[in-house]
Write a protein that holds these residues in place. Structure first.
Motif, PDB file in Angstrom:
ATOM      1  N   LEU A 569     109.897  31.987  64.980  1.00 18.17           N
ATOM      2  CA  LEU A 569     110.896  33.007  65.271  1.00 18.17           C
ATOM      3  C   LEU A 569     110.261  34.390  65.299  1.00 18.17           C
ATOM      4  O   LEU A 569     110.602  35.256  66.124  1.00 18.17           O
ATOM      5  CB  LEU A 569     112.009  32.949  64.235  1.00 18.17           C
ATOM      6  CG  LEU A 569     113.265  33.756  64.544  1.00 18.17           C
ATOM      7  CD1 LEU A 569     113.879  33.291  65.856  1.00 18.17           C
ATOM      8  CD2 LEU A 569     114.253  33.631  63.416  1.00 18.17           C
ATOM      9  N   THR A 599     117.762  35.672  68.662  1.00 15.72           N
ATOM     10  CA  THR A 599     116.769  35.519  67.600  1.00 15.72           C
ATOM     11  C   THR A 599     117.324  36.079  66.296  1.00 15.72           C
ATOM     12  O   THR A 599     117.058  35.542  65.208  1.00 15.72           O
ATOM     13  CB  THR A 599     115.424  36.203  67.930  1.00 15.72           C
ATOM     14  OG1 THR A 599     115.641  37.604  68.049  1.00 15.72           O
ATOM     15  CG2 THR A 599     114.802  35.643  69.179  1.00 15.72           C
ATOM     16  N   LEU A 602     119.541  33.458  64.911  1.00 15.53           N
ATOM     17  CA  LEU A 602     118.726  32.399  64.315  1.00 15.53           C
ATOM     18  C   LEU A 602     118.248  32.802  62.935  1.00 15.53           C
ATOM     19  O   LEU A 602     118.294  32.030  61.985  1.00 15.53           O
ATOM     20  CB  LEU A 602     117.509  32.121  65.206  1.00 15.53           C
ATOM     21  CG  LEU A 602     117.548  30.862  66.056  1.00 15.53           C
ATOM     22  CD1 LEU A 602     116.286  30.770  66.902  1.00 15.53           C
ATOM     23  CD2 LEU A 602     117.687  29.633  65.191  1.00 15.53           C
TER      24      LEU A 602
END
Lengths: 770, 114
Positions: A569, A599, A602
């Motif tokens: 990530l 992102t 996430l």
């Protein structure tokens, strides 16, 4: 010298059947007739014998009568005549007669007293008769029995005081009345019987019958009836002696009742003298003490008393002598076979008719059973308490080693075993046994620790197994017993498996004692009880261990996973950002922004996951600061608006600073969570509203959306761990956001909640205390 | 030109940081494990250290402490990078940046040390 009489009478006197004699003033006997000679049994010398011709004279009571007191002397002296007196004379053959003499004066022609004469009446027979009569009278009167005489017509001719006492009628009442007045109607025929037999001259002896008294009561009597004859020998009546049997009968009845009671009693009823010699012994005594009546009577009571209690007997007898009773005295006595018996004794003094204490009667009840039951109850109750506390202890405890140790200690103590061993197989020991010992002494424990028990306990059966005596039937016992027996001198064993609900034995408890036949049914049931509790506790412990392990593994995994997830990530985010700094056309820039936004999402998801696992372990650390919540909110809103193109945020934060003491990062998480949710659940709306209110005791933060809203049911479940209100399709997320937010706010001491209306939207709020 | 030693075991992240830092006019030496890092530090020292925590052969936090104790390096700023959200309070590190980071934040953080 025969003088002084009319000659015509002389011959009469001489031959008169009655004794006659005269004597002069000097006492010389001047004349006596033939009858006198017969009476005296001698002819007195007229010269020498004075006043009386008898050999000797006596008073009636047998004492000698001095001559001076002879009636003749008295008559002359006192010049009193014609008064009779009675004396006794003795004949030459020493027989005595009672005579009545009446002095007559003798005068000469000149009417001067010249002597005294006596007629002598031999009244011996009638005297005897009188004496006999008075004696008889006395007897009749003093008799307790009724003595009644009647004539042949049945008329009562005499009635003594005994009859009065028995029948109630006085002499006056009854004399002249018919005997049938005391005979009950049903027995009238008896009277005829009696009369007919009497007439035959028969005596009736001890005839038991009933008569009635003055008041109508029936009196049981024993009659003896004899015929009464006149001087001709004719039967002229009957005399009846009646003995009152009532008391006898009553006593008899009482006696038989008492006898029956004593004999039928299960208690020992014993009587003894004041010296402690047994006088009576009932069936109950035989049952309780074992001795028969023959063996007991005549022996000392001490044969029943154990030596250490002999002093009790002294105490008891002392009390008895004082007339005191001993009640329900619990003590021990001894059976013929030597066994001790627990008894409860009551001893009372026995008195004779005069009230003197002549002995004691003892009632002894065998209370062995009662005492045993009492003791068993107490033991049972004690054991129950201990079992209870054992149960509590081991169920509270989840540490295996502690459970094992406590259980074996208590079990060993409760059963008074010499040693106790707990065998336990667990995954921790890799299938090898964990052993736990409890023993009576250090040496023993040391010895046990050094002993090699081997690796399995196949000798533990599927249920409780008892070996009361290792020396008997050693072939059947497990080898381990024999070895233990030899090494430690243990004689009896009991083993019970520990089998939890899963069904497979996970261990066993072995108890051993150096006494044979030590383990009674009570011990065994105790052991079974403890084994089942231990089984549960150990299973719980095992499960707990497993769960803990799994949980740890899971947490480890999550921590690792989140770390791993963050790595790529980081790269993605980094390059996307680099890209966005480059010179790119609008569309590309847009796409980049979208990607970057994801992102972030996430990252949040990964953070949530990590936080949740940390929260479980209590590892979530809070770093409290005092900061301005208004400022924080403004920053968050700015960033948020930047990344959320769909919604605009209108804030109503007030003008002043709002200081709170909290962990800013955590609060930030909460606010972001609420905002994110708000956007998620109002996709068709385009704005959100944030309000910050600084109140007196708290700070209130609200986020309002204009989306789906939530039903009552959804509202209730909302803050649960993995709940996701299913109102929008395609909404991603783990559903842990609100749960975490709740945890965080509560940790701060605040409140979190929602107000919502289906279709209208929701308002989420939290408060932080000041 | 300031020189920065980076210690990061993930190739991609290491490359990314190198690219970013170099684009901001920093000289960068990147190491993927403690062994190579230590070797280099023996030879020469940079102006700053940027250390990851989880390394295949060690722990970045511990290395940080060592750097901060050693005569040679304790005057030099150390920044710790980590997937964790915070730095232990006892750490001697000068600053901390959490992964995944914003490039701008990273640059800002580094600039602050000088």
């Amino acid at each position: 010298m025969k003088t002084n009489y009319c000659s015509s009478g002389k011959a009469d006197i001489e031959n008169a059947p009655i004794a006659f004699y005269s004597c002069n003033l000097k006492g010389q006997i001047t004349y006596f007739n033939r009858s006198a000679t017969r009476l005296w049994g001698r002819s007195p010398s007229t010269d020498f014998n004075l006043w009386c011709g008898a050999l000797n004279v006596y008073n009636l009571d047998g004492t000698p009568l001095p001559l001076e007191e002879h009636p003749a002397v008295k008559a002359i002296q006192q010049k009193k005549f014609h008064q009779s007196s009675e004396i006794a004379i003795e004949r030459p053959d020493h027989s005595r007669r009672i005579i009545k003499l009446t002095p007559q004066p003798d005068y000469d022609d000149r009417k001067e007293l010249i002597g005294v004469s006596f007629w002598l009446l031999d009244i011996s027979d009638s005297f005897q008769e009188n004496v006999r009569q008075s004696t008889l009278s006395a007897i009749v009167e003093s008799s307790d029995d009724a003595i009644i005489t009647k004539n042949l017509s049945g008329i009562i001719t005499s009635w003594n005081s005994g009859a009065q006492r028995i029948f109630g009628y006085t002499e006056e009442d009854m004399i002249g009345k018919h005997i049938t007045s005391i005979i009950p109607e049903s027995r009238l025929k008896e009277e005829d019987e009696i009369i007919s037999r009497l007439k035959k001259g028969e005596k009736i002896d001890h005839f038991e019958t009933r008569r009635i008294d003055k008041y109508g009561n029936l009196i049981p009597l024993s009659l003896t009836i004899s015929p009464v004859r006149d001087i001709h020998g004719q039967i002229v009546g009957a005399s009846k002696i009646a003995r009152d049997l009532s008391e006898d009968i009553e006593n008899q009845e009482k006696k038989s009742i008492l006898s029956a009671i004593v004999e039928s009693s299960d208690d020992a009823i014993i009587s003894k003298t004041l010296e402690g010699v047994i006088m009576s012994w009932n069936r109950g005594a035989q049952q309780i003490f074992g001795y028969s009546e023959n063996e007991a009577v005549g022996n000392s009571i001490t044969m029943l008393i154990p030596e250490e209690k002999w002093h009790e007997e002294t105490l008891i007898l002392n009390k008895i002598r004082k007339g005191e009773k001993i009640d329900h005295f619990e003590t021990t006595r001894v059976h013929k076979n030597g066994n001790k018996i627990s008894v409860s004794i009551t001893v009372s003094p026995v008195k004779d008719k005069k009230g003197n204490i002549i002995g004691a009667s003892k009632v002894a009840r065998d209370i062995t059973l009662r005492v045993q039951t009492q003791e068993a109850l107490e033991r049972y109750s004690r054991n129950l308490e201990i079992l209870n506390s054992v149960g509590k202890t081991i169920s509270e405890n989840l540490d295996v080693q502690e459970i094992l140790q406590r259980v074996i200690d208590i079990t060993q103590k409760l059963t008074s075993s010499t040693i106790g061993i707990f065998f336990y197989e667990s995954k921790e020991t890799g299938g090898k046994q964990a052993l736990c010992f409890s023993g009576a002494s250090e040496n023993l424990l040391q010895g046990l620790l050094e002993y090699d028990f081997g690796d399995n306990f196949s000798w533990v059966h599927s249920e409780l197994c008892l070996t009361p005596d290792i020396d008997k039937d050693p072939g059947n016992s497990p080898k381990i017993y024999k070895e233990l027996g030899e090494k430690f001198g243990l004689k009896s064993y009991v083993a019970v498996p520990i089998i939890p609900a899963s069904g497979k034995a996970i261990g066993g408890i072995l108890l051993a004692s150096n006494k044979k036949h030590h383990y009674n049914p009570e011990h065994q049931s105790l052991l079974k009880n403890i084994a089942s509790q231990a089984a549960s506790a150990l299973q719980n412990s095992m499960l707990y261990e497993q769960v803990k392990e799994l949980s740890e593994k899971k947490d480890e995994f999550i921590a690792l996973a989140s770390h791993e997830l963050k790595t790529p990530l980081t790269t993605i985010k980094g390059y996307l950002q680099l890209l966005s700094h480059m010179n790119i056309e609008e569309k590309a820039a847009l796409f980049l922004q979208k990607s970057l936004g994801q992102t972030e999402k996430l990252n949040t998801l990964i953070e949530d996951l990590l936080n949740m696992s940390r929260m479980n372990k209590g590892q979530l650390e809070y770093h409290y600061q005092i900061f301005d919540l208004r400022e924080l909110t403004q920053e968050i809103v700015k960033t948020f608006e930047y990344s959320s193109k769909s919604h605009s945020v209108s804030s109503c934060l007030g003008e002043a600073t709002v200081f709170v003491a909290a962990d800013p990062q955590r609060i930030e998480q909460v606010i972001i969570n609420l905002l994110t949710n708000a956007v998620k659940y109002s996709p068709h709306a385009d704005k959100l509203k944030i309000t910050l209110i600084d109140q007196d005791d708290q700070v209130l933060f609200k986020v309002r959306d204009f989306g789906f809203g939530l039903s009552q049911e959804q509202q209730e479940k909302l803050f649960q761990r993995f709940y996701r209100a299913e109102s929008a399709k395609g909404i991603n997320g783990l559903g842990i956001g609100l749960y975490l937010s709740k945890e965080i706010i509560h940790r701060h001491g605040g409140q979190i909640g929602v107000k919502s209306e289906l279709g209208k939207g929701s308002e989420f709020y939290f408060s932080l205390p000041k | 030109m300031k020189e920065i030693f980076i210690l990061e075991d993930d190739d991609n992240i290491r490359e990314l940081i190198q690219v970013v830092l170099e684009s901001y006019q920093y000289s960068v030496k990147a190491f993927h494990n403690l062994k190579s890092f230590n070797h280099a530090v023996k030879e020469s020292i940079p102006d700053m250290f940027l250390l990851d925590v989880m390394l295949p052969d060690g722990n970045g936090l511990e290395r940080c402490e060592e750097l901060k104790t050693s005569e040679k390096t304790r005057h030099l700023p150390v920044v710790i990078m980590s997937a964790h959200v915070y730095l232990p309070q006892t750490s001697q590190a000068d600053d901390f940046i959490a992964k995944p980071f914003n490039i701008d934040d990273l640059i800002q953080c580094i600039a602050n040390q000088f």
